[in-house]
Scaffold this motif. Structure first.
Motif, mmCIF file in Angstrom:
data_model
loop_
_atom_site.group_PDB
_atom_site.id
_atom_site.type_symbol
_atom_site.label_atom_id
_atom_site.label_comp_id
_atom_site.label_asym_id
_atom_site.label_seq_id
_atom_site.Cartn_x
_atom_site.Cartn_y
_atom_site.Cartn_z
ATOM 1 N N LEU A 219 0.826 -1.208 0.000
ATOM 2 C CA LEU A 219 0.000 0.000 0.000
ATOM 3 C C LEU A 219 0.861 1.258 0.000
ATOM 4 O O LEU A 219 0.598 2.213 -0.761
ATOM 5 N N GLN A 220 1.878 1.275 0.826
ATOM 6 C CA GLN A 220 2.703 2.478 0.921
ATOM 7 C C GLN A 220 3.480 2.741 -0.371
ATOM 8 O O GLN A 220 3.576 3.882 -0.837
ATOM 9 N N SER A 221 4.026 1.680 -0.948
ATOM 10 C CA SER A 221 4.757 1.882 -2.201
ATOM 11 C C SER A 221 3.816 2.368 -3.302
ATOM 12 O O SER A 221 4.188 3.205 -4.138
ATOM 13 N N LEU A 222 2.581 1.875 -3.299
ATOM 14 C CA LEU A 222 1.600 2.304 -4.291
ATOM 15 C C LEU A 222 1.222 3.764 -4.097
ATOM 16 O O LEU A 222 1.117 4.540 -5.058
ATOM 17 N N LEU A 223 1.037 4.168 -2.830
ATOM 18 C CA LEU A 223 0.668 5.560 -2.546
ATOM 19 C C LEU A 223 1.786 6.517 -2.943
ATOM 20 O O LEU A 223 1.524 7.643 -3.393
ATOM 21 N N VAL A 224 3.025 6.090 -2.753
ATOM 22 C CA VAL A 224 4.153 6.958 -3.127
ATOM 23 C C VAL A 224 4.122 7.253 -4.618
ATOM 24 O O VAL A 224 4.403 8.372 -5.075
ATOM 25 N N VAL A 225 3.767 6.242 -5.421
ATOM 26 C CA VAL A 225 3.748 6.414 -6.871
ATOM 27 C C VAL A 225 2.527 7.205 -7.331
ATOM 28 O O VAL A 225 2.610 8.050 -8.229
ATOM 29 N N LEU A 226 1.378 6.970 -6.695
ATOM 30 C CA LEU A 226 0.130 7.551 -7.188
ATOM 31 C C LEU A 226 -0.212 8.906 -6.584
ATOM 32 O O LEU A 226 -0.892 9.726 -7.213
ATOM 33 N N LEU A 227 0.230 9.161 -5.346
ATOM 34 C CA LEU A 227 -0.173 10.388 -4.662
ATOM 35 C C LEU A 227 1.031 11.271 -4.380
ATOM 36 O O LEU A 227 2.151 10.782 -4.212
ATOM 37 N N PRO A 228 0.810 12.567 -4.287
ATOM 38 C CA PRO A 228 1.904 13.468 -3.901
ATOM 39 C C PRO A 228 2.293 13.246 -2.450
ATOM 40 O O PRO A 228 1.465 12.846 -1.620
ATOM 41 N N ALA A 229 3.536 13.474 -2.136
ATOM 42 C CA ALA A 229 4.022 13.290 -0.768
ATOM 43 C C ALA A 229 3.348 14.283 0.160
ATOM 44 O O ALA A 229 3.109 15.435 -0.209
ATOM 45 N N PRO A 230 3.014 13.884 1.377
ATOM 46 C CA PRO A 230 2.400 14.811 2.332
ATOM 47 C C PRO A 230 3.400 15.861 2.792
ATOM 48 O O PRO A 230 4.615 15.715 2.601
ATOM 49 N N ALA A 231 2.872 16.926 3.392
ATOM 50 C CA ALA A 231 3.745 17.958 3.949
ATOM 51 C C ALA A 231 4.656 17.329 5.005
ATOM 52 O O ALA A 231 4.210 16.609 5.887
ATOM 53 N N GLY A 232 5.940 17.609 4.891
ATOM 54 C CA GLY A 232 6.898 17.009 5.816
ATOM 55 C C GLY A 232 7.643 15.841 5.213
ATOM 56 O O GLY A 232 8.530 15.276 5.847
ATOM 57 N N GLY A 233 7.287 15.448 3.970
ATOM 58 C CA GLY A 233 8.012 14.371 3.305
ATOM 59 C C GLY A 233 7.279 13.045 3.395
ATOM 60 O O GLY A 233 6.377 12.861 4.218
ATOM 61 N N PRO A 234 7.655 12.091 2.541
ATOM 62 C CA PRO A 234 6.940 10.810 2.489
ATOM 63 C C PRO A 234 7.049 9.996 3.773
ATOM 64 O O PRO A 234 6.149 9.232 4.103
ATOM 65 N N PHE A 235 8.148 10.181 4.522
ATOM 66 C CA PHE A 235 8.318 9.372 5.722
ATOM 67 C C PHE A 235 7.461 9.865 6.888
ATOM 68 O O PHE A 235 7.483 9.264 7.960
#
Length: 374
Positions: A130-146
């Motif tokens: 799920l997380q790898s998919l969200l990284v590809v499909l959605l913009p990173a949240p404020a504060g970075g992907p982590f």
């Protein structure tokens, strides 16, 4: 005909509603804990850490608590690691492949296979994919992907705090499980006794199938014991119950062996019935042994599931005495068995009896010594 169908539908609906009400009532306290935990984790991540819309704090706490039998500490680790690794994998593949639908498909397939390679946990696989998919499909949240990874850890920590501060009695589930297991074992022996008395090999085969169907119950109890041991370790209020859980785990090992031996016994009994290998007197004697053993197993079940120490010891002592008395008669001559195939039936029941005696707390050597020498 229509009236009969309507009546059956009403009974079905009443049963479903009644079952649903009972299930909801039993889930009230865990549901309150999950709600408080999820909202608390979300609020902490948003107001204290300053994250925007920290949904993963809430969802990871729900996953970590949940209604699953899996140990919560494992679920927390799976959520946190899966979330973090998923972000790493997603970022790397996004950098190499770029964004898009086919890239998302490649990322998801690779992530799932990687997760299955690293660990067998379902939650770990789901989180990583799920997380790898969200990284590809959605913009990173404020504060970075982590940020999502930190939110997942926050949710897991809140779940552990709830487990430590407001734990449920870790003995409850294993006690219910051991009662189910021993009930099934007793019924297997009762079906074998009935098969003997009615000379019905099909009924003996049904007993064998019933015994085989007990394996999921054994596996479920092992999971319950792992989760309960974790609660007893984390929660100071229940650390004193570690010894009781250890005893239950030891008893489960012997019950598992007894179930396996019951399947071997039922299979051989089917053959003995088909070949008329037992005289009428032998049939009555062995059927009586099986019925008495089933009654002793019921007593053992009461002992292992009992809350109060004194009552538990009384039930276990009664089961031990009853099983010892039965074991002392397990010799082909004492049971009036003459033919070799009939003797095999008795011989296969002896290991099962040893397993049951050990489940009551008797030393293995002492349990074997109770059996009459051959």
């Amino acid at each position: 005909m229509a009236q009969t169908g309507l009546s059956a539908s009403r009974r079905f609906l009443r049963g479903r509603i009644r079952t649903g009400v009972v299930r909801s009532r039993n889930s009230l306290v865990p549901a309150i804990q999950m709600t408080v935990c999820a909202v608390g984790a979300y609020a902490f991540a948003e107001y204290i850490l300053g994250h925007t819309g920290p949904l993963f704090a809430a969802t990871s706490s729900l996953i970590a608590l949940g209604f699953s039998r899996d140990p919560r500490l494992r679920r927390v680790v799976e959520v946190g690691l899966g979330c973090t690794l998923g972000i790493v994998v997603g970022d790397l593949l996004l950098h190499w492949l770029g964004a898009g639908i086919w890239q998302a498909a490649v990322v998801l397939l690779f992530s799932i296979l990687l997760a299955r390679f690293l660990d067998s946990g379902t939650i770990f696989t789901t989180q990583l994919g799920l997380q790898s998919l969200l990284v590809v499909l959605l913009p990173a949240p404020a504060g970075g992907p982590f940020t999502r990874s930190i939110d997942a850890v926050v949710g897991g920590v809140f779940a552990l705090l709830v487990t430590i501060l407001v734990p449920k009695d870790p003995r409850r589930e294993p006690r219910k499980d051991v009662q189910k297991l021993l009930h099934e074992l007793a019924e297997v022996l009762r079906e074998c006794a009935s098969a003997l008395l009615h000379s019905d090999s099909t009924e003996a085969w049904h007993a064998l199938v019933r015994g085989r169907n007990c394996q999921p119950l054994v596996d479920a109890m092992r999971q319950s014991l792992r989760a309960s041991g974790e609660v007893a370790t984390l929660a100071p209020a229940y650390r004193r119950h570690r010894d009781e859980l250890d005893r239950l785990e030891q008893s489960l090992d012997f019950i598992d062996l007894a179930l396996r031996n019951s399947r071997v016994f039922a299979r051989r009994l089917t053959s003995a019935i088909n070949h008329a290998a037992l005289s009428d007197e032998a049939v009555e004697n062995i059927a009586e042994v099986l019925q008495e053993t089933a009654a002793a197993i019921d007593e053992l079940s009461l002992g292992l599931a009992e809350v109060h120490d004194g009552v538990r010891r009384t039930h276990l002592r009664t089961a031990r005495v009853d099983l010892s008395d039965i074991a002392g008669r397990l010799h082909p001559r004492m049971l009036k068995v003459q033919r070799l195939e009939g003797e095999t039936v008795v011989m296969l029941f002896r290991p099962l009896m040893v397993d049951l005696l050990e489940a009551t707390g008797i030393d293995p050597r002492e349990a074997r010594d109770i059996l009459p020498p051959l």
